[in-house]
Write a protein that holds these residues in place. Structure first.
Motif, mmCIF file in Angstrom:
data_model
loop_
_atom_site.group_PDB
_atom_site.id
_atom_site.type_symbol
_atom_site.label_atom_id
_atom_site.label_comp_id
_atom_site.label_asym_id
_atom_site.label_seq_id
_atom_site.Cartn_x
_atom_site.Cartn_y
_atom_site.Cartn_z
ATOM 1 N N SER A 393 -6.942 -0.426 4.062
ATOM 2 C CA SER A 393 -6.510 0.969 4.158
ATOM 3 C C SER A 393 -6.763 1.530 5.551
ATOM 4 O O SER A 393 -7.573 1.005 6.323
ATOM 5 N N GLN A 394 -6.051 2.594 5.855
ATOM 6 C CA GLN A 394 -6.233 3.327 7.101
ATOM 7 C C GLN A 394 -6.543 4.777 6.769
ATOM 8 O O GLN A 394 -6.032 5.331 5.799
ATOM 9 N N THR A 395 -7.387 5.397 7.583
ATOM 10 C CA THR A 395 -7.701 6.811 7.395
ATOM 11 C C THR A 395 -7.933 7.460 8.746
ATOM 12 O O THR A 395 -8.173 6.772 9.750
ATOM 13 N N ARG A 396 -7.864 8.774 8.806
ATOM 14 C CA ARG A 396 -8.028 9.505 10.057
ATOM 15 C C ARG A 396 -9.486 9.525 10.498
ATOM 16 O O ARG A 396 -10.410 9.528 9.686
ATOM 17 N N PHE A 457 -1.465 -1.557 -7.870
ATOM 18 C CA PHE A 457 -1.438 -2.770 -8.692
ATOM 19 C C PHE A 457 -0.449 -3.780 -8.113
ATOM 20 O O PHE A 457 -0.756 -4.973 -7.950
ATOM 21 N N LEU A 458 0.741 -3.304 -7.757
ATOM 22 C CA LEU A 458 1.781 -4.187 -7.218
ATOM 23 C C LEU A 458 1.470 -4.626 -5.792
ATOM 24 O O LEU A 458 1.737 -5.781 -5.417
ATOM 25 N N ILE A 459 0.932 -3.714 -4.988
ATOM 26 C CA ILE A 459 0.579 -4.046 -3.601
ATOM 27 C C ILE A 459 -0.454 -5.169 -3.569
ATOM 28 O O ILE A 459 -0.368 -6.106 -2.763
ATOM 29 N N THR A 460 -1.449 -5.071 -4.450
ATOM 30 C CA THR A 460 -2.502 -6.092 -4.498
ATOM 31 C C THR A 460 -1.938 -7.450 -4.911
ATOM 32 O O THR A 460 -2.347 -8.492 -4.383
ATOM 33 N N LEU A 461 -0.976 -7.441 -5.812
ATOM 34 C CA LEU A 461 -0.374 -8.696 -6.286
ATOM 35 C C LEU A 461 0.656 -9.262 -5.316
ATOM 36 O O LEU A 461 0.869 -10.475 -5.265
ATOM 37 N N ARG A 500 -3.896 5.579 3.863
ATOM 38 C CA ARG A 500 -2.687 4.758 3.909
ATOM 39 C C ARG A 500 -3.060 3.336 3.493
ATOM 40 O O ARG A 500 -3.816 2.647 4.187
ATOM 41 N N VAL A 501 -2.542 2.946 2.361
ATOM 42 C CA VAL A 501 -2.870 1.635 1.806
ATOM 43 C C VAL A 501 -2.151 0.554 2.597
ATOM 44 O O VAL A 501 -1.008 0.723 3.034
ATOM 45 N N CYS A 502 -2.826 -0.593 2.762
ATOM 46 C CA CYS A 502 -2.248 -1.738 3.464
ATOM 47 C C CYS A 502 -2.240 -2.961 2.549
ATOM 48 O O CYS A 502 -3.151 -3.149 1.738
ATOM 49 N N PHE A 503 -1.216 -3.776 2.695
ATOM 50 C CA PHE A 503 -1.179 -5.029 1.939
ATOM 51 C C PHE A 503 -2.376 -5.881 2.330
ATOM 52 O O PHE A 503 -2.745 -5.944 3.513
ATOM 53 N N PRO A 504 -3.004 -6.533 1.361
ATOM 54 C CA PRO A 504 -4.297 -7.173 1.637
ATOM 55 C C PRO A 504 -4.271 -8.358 2.593
ATOM 56 O O PRO A 504 -5.259 -8.599 3.294
ATOM 57 N N TYR A 505 -3.190 -9.104 2.663
ATOM 58 C CA TYR A 505 -3.190 -10.313 3.490
ATOM 59 C C TYR A 505 -2.492 -10.105 4.827
ATOM 60 O O TYR A 505 -2.972 -10.571 5.865
ATOM 61 N N SER A 506 -1.369 -9.395 4.829
ATOM 62 C CA SER A 506 -0.649 -9.161 6.081
ATOM 63 C C SER A 506 -1.159 -7.932 6.832
ATOM 64 O O SER A 506 -0.854 -7.755 8.009
ATOM 65 N N ASN A 507 -1.914 -7.061 6.136
ATOM 66 C CA ASN A 507 -2.391 -5.774 6.672
ATOM 67 C C ASN A 507 -1.258 -4.794 6.974
ATOM 68 O O ASN A 507 -1.464 -3.773 7.646
ATOM 69 N N PRO A 509 1.039 -1.736 6.601
ATOM 70 C CA PRO A 509 0.899 -0.446 5.910
ATOM 71 C C PRO A 509 1.999 -0.245 4.872
ATOM 72 O O PRO A 509 3.156 -0.631 5.086
ATOM 73 N N PHE A 510 1.623 0.356 3.760
ATOM 74 C CA PHE A 510 2.585 0.695 2.715
ATOM 75 C C PHE A 510 2.917 2.170 2.874
ATOM 76 O O PHE A 510 2.107 3.040 2.583
ATOM 77 N N VAL A 511 4.135 2.450 3.348
ATOM 78 C CA VAL A 511 4.477 3.850 3.600
ATOM 79 C C VAL A 511 5.996 4.033 3.566
ATOM 80 O O VAL A 511 6.748 3.249 4.143
#
Length: 550
Positions: A393-396, A457-461, A500-507, A509-511
């Motif tokens: 994840s990313q945060t300010r 759930f889907l991002i983690t998978l 901002r959530v990030c995919f766990p392996y590629s890092n 960002p999901f946005v």
């Protein structure tokens, strides 16, 4: 001596309480207030026969209830466990009475009839709460680097806009419009509960398919008949439907993706001021074009005996449900990930039945989110390994010293521009030995109504090899950890996405895009009205292919 002193103190306290109760009751009598008795804090009240709940609060002087007057004269009845009072009220009337709770606490109660939109928020408060939202966004909104305009300049424009609003409704509309410019589904303004009673919905349901809006069910008391089922809404208030949405609804909707914007926008077509009927034009399935003029009185007239034409959502008491399909395929629908303990318990109750099946379909098409703990538990059941990575994840980040020097130290320039972001690596989630694994072919059904923690759930998978296939439509496209700020005027609130959530392996960002399915299917209005679930059918087809491979 000490015992005597304690006795005197207790005696004084009891006398004081007694005198307070007598004085309160006497005051009510002197003011000629009617007095009713109650042994319970929560009591019922009825407005023109419609039941509501009122909480007695003796600390408020008085407890004030504003009642929207649907009629010229409205009948109101308060009913306790032992007493009641009934009176008539119209717009701008005030009725006062007292409730004696448990024989000792007097709650002075004031009921006011209203119909005109309230204009209570001062200019000072209008500026303050606009500024509060602007400030929290400036320093905590995670996607500040994604907006393509100057946030401060827009705020400067809105300072003048909000003080010129004519009433509290207009004020909240402008706040919503301000928030919607962020294009984020977890950053939005909610109007207060005081405005709720001025609104109602029409007695039918619209759904959109391929950016066209259709009637999919109708309350039999709505004022139109069953021949309107499946009709396309082609105009609203004299404007083409799409244009009306773009000009009158979409600008006030906080959405991260186009699919989420349409989902929310079409839903908001139903709701409006009670005094403003829904006026439109539809094209029936026969080709006939008809004007409609529908009252917004769905909640006002709703009863438990209401009958409907068309497709109605299936209501079930369980968040997780289980169903056998053909060929020993199991279907598990998960409608939410909250409360997490209940979701986990209900899901685990089906594990033994699931493992007797030849294949599993997990349906999260109507899952609006909840807890990632529940989501991770289900992931643990689906995987073969001993662990998996959670989301990054990313945060300010705000740092006063670095901001002060960021105008001349290049590596600190993001602090100076209020754009500094920190990255948190994914956690490793270890799977307990007690977890019961699912060892059969599995697919997951998704849609634009899949949102928030369901997307976690889907991002983690998503990047895990040999994960279940995703089938359906792209998801809503918004998740994160919203900062919630309550207590705006009239019970309003706002929230701001801080993560901002990030995919766990590629890092990555999901946005602003949603999770794309492996197999893309868009149901049509014909599929829907004919009760043909093409997404579920594709899931069954895919499972059958996997079964044949074994």
């Amino acid at each position: 001596m000490r015992i005597k002193k304690q006795f005197i103190i207790r005696y004084f306290i009891l006398v004081t309480i007694f005198l307070f109760c007598i004085t309160s009751a006497s005051y009510a009598q002197q003011k000629k207030y009617a007095i009713i008795k109650s042994n319970k804090e929560n009591i019922k009240y009825f407005v023109n026969g419609k039941r509501n709940v009122w909480e007695i609060d003796p600390t408020l002087k008085p407890a004030r209830l504003e009642l929207y007057c649907d009629k010229e004269m409205n009948t109101v009845k308060f009913k306790t466990d032992v007493d009641s009072i009934q009176f008539n009220i119209k717009n701008k009337d005030t009725v006062r009475f007292a409730i004696l709770l448990n024989g000792k606490d007097t709650a002075f109660t004031e009921v006011v009839g209203v119909k005109d939109l309230p204009d209570k928020i001062s200019n000072t408060d209008k500026i303050y709460y606009l500024s509060l939202f602007w400030s929290e966004v400036k320093y905590n909104f995670i996607n500040i680097d994604k907006i393509n305009f100057d946030w401060d300049s827009l705020y400067h424009i809105y300072l003048n806009t909000v003080v010129n609003t004519k009433n509290d409704y207009e004020y909240y509309q402008e706040l919503k419009k301000f928030a919607a410019t962020l294009k984020d589904g977890h950053s939005e303004i909610s109007a207060g509960y005081e405005l709720t009673q001025y609104f109602d919905y029409i007695g039918l349901t619209f759904l959109d398919f391929n950016k066209k809006v259709y009637i999919v069910n109708i309350n039999k008391n709505a004022g139109i008949d069953s021949t309107f089922l499946g009709a396309e809404l082609i105009e609203v208030e004299g404007m083409p439907t799409k244009k009306y949405l773009e000009q009158n609804i979409f600008p006030f909707v906080s959405a991260s993706t186009e699919q989420h914007l349409w989902m929310q926008g079409v839903h908001k077509l139903h709701l409006g001021l009670k005094t403003k009927p829904f006026i439109g034009k539809v094209k029936k399935t026969s080709g006939e074009i008809v004007k409609i003029n529908l009252p917004r009185n769905g909640e006002q007239t709703r009863t438990d005996q209401d009958k409907w034409w068309g497709i109605m959502p299936v209501n079930t008491p369980n968040i997780v449900s289980f169903k056998w399909l053909k060929d020993s395929i199991a279907l598990v629908e998960i409608r939410g990930f909250y409360p997490e303990n209940l979701v986990i318990k209900q899901f685990d109750n089906y594990i033994s039945s699931i493992n007797k099946a030849k294949g599993l379909i997990i349906d999260i098409r109507n899952n609006g989110g909840g807890s990632t703990i529940a989501a991770n538990h289900i992931i643990s059941c689906l995987l073969k390994g001993k662990y998996f990575l959670g989301m990054g994840s990313q945060t300010r980040v705000n740092d006063g010293v670095k901001k002060a020097n960021g105008n001349w130290i290049p590596e600190w320039s993001d602090f100076y521009k209020n754009r500094a972001i920190a990255y948190e690596k994914p956690d490793t989630v270890y799977i307990a030995d007690s977890i019961k694994r699912i060892k059969i072919p599995t697919v997951i059904l998704i849609s634009r109504f899949t949102f928030s923690a369901a997307e976690d759930f889907l991002i983690t998978l998503y990047e895990i090899p040999e994960r279940p296939l995703f089938i359906g439509e792209p998801t809503g496209g918004s998740t994160g950890s919203p900062l919630f700020v309550p207590d705006l005027p009239g019970g309003g609130s706002f929230r701001i996405c801080t993560r901002r959530v990030c995919f766990p392996y590629s890092n990555k960002p999901f946005v602003n895009e949603g999770i794309k399915p492996d197999i893309l299917i868009y149901p049509t209005i014909q599929d829907y009205m004919n009760r043909k679930d093409v997404v579920l059918d594709k899931g069954v087809e895919q499972i059958e292919k996997e079964i044949k491979k074994k």
